[in-house]
Design a protein around this motif. Sequence first.
Motif, short mmCIF file in Angstrom:
data_model
loop_
_atom_site.label_atom_id
_atom_site.label_comp_id
_atom_site.label_asym_id
_atom_site.label_seq_id
_atom_site.Cartn_x
_atom_site.Cartn_y
_atom_site.Cartn_z
N GLN A 159 0.89 -1.27 0.04
CA GLN A 159 -0.26 0.10 -0.11
C GLN A 159 0.78 1.25 0.16
N LEU A 160 2.07 1.03 0.87
CA LEU A 160 2.77 2.30 0.89
C LEU A 160 3.67 2.55 -0.34
N ALA A 161 3.93 1.57 -1.28
CA ALA A 161 4.54 1.71 -2.53
C ALA A 161 3.80 2.21 -3.53
N LYS A 162 2.49 1.92 -3.47
CA LYS A 162 1.53 2.51 -4.37
C LYS A 162 1.43 3.91 -4.21
N LEU A 163 1.51 4.55 -2.96
CA LEU A 163 1.48 5.88 -2.49
C LEU A 163 2.91 6.51 -2.72
N ASN A 164 3.53 6.06 -3.52
CA ASN A 164 4.81 6.65 -4.00
C ASN A 164 5.71 6.74 -3.02
N CYS A 165 5.64 5.97 -1.95
CA CYS A 165 6.63 5.93 -0.57
C CYS A 165 8.12 5.72 -1.07
N GLN A 166 8.89 6.48 -0.66
CA GLN A 166 10.26 6.39 -1.23
C GLN A 166 11.31 5.89 0.00
N GLN A 167 10.68 5.91 1.07
CA GLN A 167 11.89 5.36 2.25
C GLN A 167 11.00 4.68 3.30
N VAL A 168 11.42 3.67 4.04
CA VAL A 168 10.94 3.14 5.02
C VAL A 168 12.00 3.21 6.41
N THR A 169 11.50 3.64 7.16
CA THR A 169 12.31 3.85 8.59
C THR A 169 11.96 2.79 9.65
N PHE A 170 12.79 2.04 9.94
CA PHE A 170 12.38 1.16 10.85
C PHE A 170 12.91 1.57 12.47
N VAL A 171 11.90 1.69 13.36
CA VAL A 171 11.99 2.02 14.63
C VAL A 171 11.67 1.35 15.71
N GLY A 172 12.05 1.17 17.00
CA GLY A 172 11.60 0.26 18.10
C GLY A 172 11.18 1.07 19.27
N GLY A 173 11.30 0.43 20.30
CA GLY A 173 12.21 -0.66 20.78
C GLY A 173 13.39 -0.79 19.90
N GLU A 174 14.11 -2.01 20.03
CA GLU A 174 15.36 -2.28 19.19
C GLU A 174 14.85 -2.92 18.03
N PRO A 175 14.64 -2.56 16.75
CA PRO A 175 14.37 -3.08 15.51
C PRO A 175 14.84 -4.28 15.29
N PHE A 176 16.33 -4.65 15.51
CA PHE A 176 17.02 -5.67 15.26
C PHE A 176 16.57 -6.99 16.11
N LEU A 177 15.73 -6.56 17.23
CA LEU A 177 15.10 -7.85 17.86
C LEU A 177 14.14 -8.92 17.06
N GLN A 178 13.63 -7.89 15.89
CA GLN A 178 12.78 -8.57 15.13
C GLN A 178 13.58 -8.57 13.48
N PHE A 179 14.63 -9.17 13.68
CA PHE A 179 15.55 -9.07 12.41
C PHE A 179 15.05 -9.97 11.50
N SER A 180 14.55 -11.07 11.66
CA SER A 180 14.17 -12.19 10.75
C SER A 180 12.88 -11.42 9.81
N LEU A 181 11.73 -10.85 10.78
CA LEU A 181 10.75 -10.36 10.00
C LEU A 181 11.40 -9.08 9.17
N MET A 182 12.09 -8.22 9.82
CA MET A 182 12.65 -7.13 8.98
C MET A 182 13.44 -7.61 7.61
N GLU A 183 14.08 -8.64 7.67
CA GLU A 183 14.85 -8.88 6.55
C GLU A 183 13.83 -9.39 5.46
N LYS A 184 12.89 -9.88 5.91
CA LYS A 184 11.97 -10.32 4.57
C LYS A 184 11.18 -9.07 4.26
N LEU A 185 10.91 -8.07 4.97
CA LEU A 185 10.48 -6.72 4.74
C LEU A 185 11.13 -6.10 3.89
#
Lengths: 433, 504
Positions: free
Chosen positions: A154-180
């Motif tokens: 949905q974000l890509a369709k809205l011409n999204c240029q950047q995603v920024t991961f924040v947390g908490g500590e985002p790398f605790l969810q590394f496996s999910l983040m990698e796929k995303l």
Amino acid sequence: MKRHFRLNAYCYLVDGLSKGCIYNVSTGDMISIDEDKLNLLNKCESNIPLDRITDTELGFLDTLVGMSVGMYYETPMYVERFYVGQHPAVEMVAPSNYAVGNAFIELDTMCNFDCVFCKEGDNTLFRKTGCKRWARNEGSTIRDIDQWKDILGQLAKLNCQQVTFVGGEPFLQFSLMEKLLAHAKAQGIYRVLIYTNGSLLNDEILECIKKYNAELNVQVLGSNDDTYRKITGVSEMHSKVLDNVSLLASDNVRYTLTFLVNRLNENEIEDAYALYSPFTNPNRIRLEFLYPLPHNDFYSTKFLGLMYDKTSSFGKVDVNSFCHHAKYHNCYGHQLGITAEGDILPCIMSRKLVLGNVRKNDIVSILKDSDYEQYQKLTKDEIDKCKQCSYRYGCFDCRALEMSATDYLKGLEYCNLKSALRSDEVLEDLVSI
Amino acid sequence: MQGAQLNAYRFSTESGNQYIFDNVSGMVIPCPDDVYYLITHFNDHEKNDIIGELKTTYNHKDAGGSYGYIETLIRNGFFYKDPSKRTSPVINEHTVLHTPSSALILIATEKCNLRCKYCVYSDSYPLIKSYSNKHMTFDVARKAIDYYMELHKERVKSGFKKAPAIVFYGGEPLMELGLIKQVVDYCRAKDPKTVFYITTNGTLIDDEFIRLAIENSIMVTVSLDGNEYEHDRKRVFKNGKGTFNQIIKNLTDFQTEKQKQGLEQIITFNSCYDSFTDICQVVDFFEEKRDMFSPFSVFLGEINPFYTNYYDDLDDLYSRGLLETDRNSLTNSMSKIRARFLDDIINDKTPSSTMYSIFLGLFFLKNRAKGIQPILNNSCIPTSKLSVDPDGRFYVCERVNQQFSIGDIDRGIDFDKVNRLVNEYVSLLHENCGTCGFSRLCEVCFMHFVRDNELVFNQEFCEKRRTTIPKILEMVYSTLEANPRAFDNLLDYSFHEAYEVLIK
């Protein structure tokens, strides 16, 4: 030859209560001027001839000509100002489509640190954008990869240029983040920024960061293990973070360091700088603070002045940023935050401004059926204490922080210009004449 | 800057001040002789030589500051561009979803109950095919709507803010009122927010249509050329009889019903003029009818003078004493009305909306987009408007509905055809407009280049624009010198809805 004077097309003259500011959008400079000079320029801009001008005033105008900021003319001229894109009058008739430049994604609010000023589940905000252990509800946290992929789609369709991961500590969810990250790239979102405490990097994560050309924003909390332990409750974390940052440097990963100044580390800034600067571009090391409101014991009294010093947030104001700031809020104007539970916010830290939830509606419907556009257009002309300040198009506004401090959407706490505007002081930090 | 050429146009205002329109950025800046010298010599002269010349010839005390001014602009990409460099736009699925507008235009029928003298289907335009008896079946309309609604849904997911828009066009679309009713019901069921527009000659507006239009807030545009004489000399029934009285009777019924129900439903008028038109009388006509028409707006447009013998026929009529006005009527009356309009806005008086609509172009020129020029300049992006003929073929526009099909209701948009058309169009722009100093102000679009079954550069149109655009620049900037706020606050809200479909 000198009957009229006009500012050049790339200069905007902005009135304030007792001062003015010339924005030279070709160089990005803000030029502060006192009330007399502002009045003189306002007359010039109205094409009033320079018949009764004093030598001092003439000297001032000569200086502006020398700076390529203005020109003399023999006759009254019409000088239009440079802007980019549609004129606001036309935009009113034909509104532009929704577009999300930058989406902040919070996969979880859990953290491997237990910072004294960031108690789990405490929603009191006294910092700008960064990590925060917001209250969480495991039951409603989005864990389904397909749901996150759908959100990215949905974000890509809205011409999204950047995603920024924040947390908490985002790398605790590394496996999910990698796929995303893979999915974001496949959808045409190529820019990725990750806020991290820098403690969890390993070879696998580094490879992934390099593969997707992600940029990191590493938060630094001190210059030794003892301070880190006092703040985070975890041992040997300074050494770990320092090692990891040196790895980023040697692997040519793009990163920025943010030293989060608070009462426990306020005397370690120089030491930390000395430790990190040998392998980090000094322009990419910056200070952030814990702020005093809502009342807390963690902010640094030593740096209170800097927290209120708005001029330190002044950046170069080019034509794009000037036009943007005149129409939109510097953050709400082009970004969205998506919490781990699917709430959509105009900023990931503005937790009280929930626009809707992606588990119930798609993003476009949420933008349409909420106050999104009102927040988007919350310029400084709308902020009570900013609208009469001549620097309002050049300074950064953290609405989440201000709203938390004042409990008011349009409130303002952290600004020392409130008093300066009523005095005759000229700001020294600006290019002043 | 190698290969870069000056791409700008210098002009004077009535006061004698000189300005330059920069075709690269879209900006206008004051341009006295010294500034012009700087701009034109910047790329092929040394800085010291230019500064020396400014000091000696132009008596500049601070030539360095002036040099810095122009240097800053040129370094920011002003004034110069390399005409050999060209971009080839590609229209694909992504482009189609991010268009600034979205409308489906149904050519409900190619039949018409009138025989207007300037109709493109008439003998006056020999290159365009004639009237036909073709009309659209509901089956064709339904397929077109299905396709468009799906496209629109995707556009909405891509950030498009407005509701789907269906436009009924003809021929005379009210000859197919049954189809229109079916389409309205069908669209309402698919998306209740759908908005409807119709362009009609007004002679067939009856109680049934009035009910439909009111119930569905259909935005009605009636072709009405002004007072009875002006209208009836051009817009006639097949038997040659004028249509004015019939239209006024129908409009009276329509407006009375709306007023009775207390509705503020806007009506718009398309009003066409030629060189024999007394434009003052046209304006007076609409203003006299203000109470009856309000809220309303009028779009005045010149009858297409290209590839037509319409104007020859007018001359013939005039020579036979059959016209009350002469061929200078438009020029003379336009000067008068322009003076009235400019006097109003210079003195902060709001001109009548009819008068304003004539000079709408001035407002848009003053408030033009600046910065990077869109690839197709002022032409709309093909597929943002999708026009469908009775056979179910798609076209870029209701005015280019006989040539250059870009797909059909069964196979959808044919991107190969779209891109062939776009490339052909862009090539013509590149070859013919590449060095024009004010091309970004030109409203040229596909319809100006359509000839037989190919796109051909329209030299006559170009020459006309080359004459009028400088005049408009002079007019706008002379006005702004007299009152920098002259064009502010001219758009009142009643215009907005009507303009939404017009702005590309």
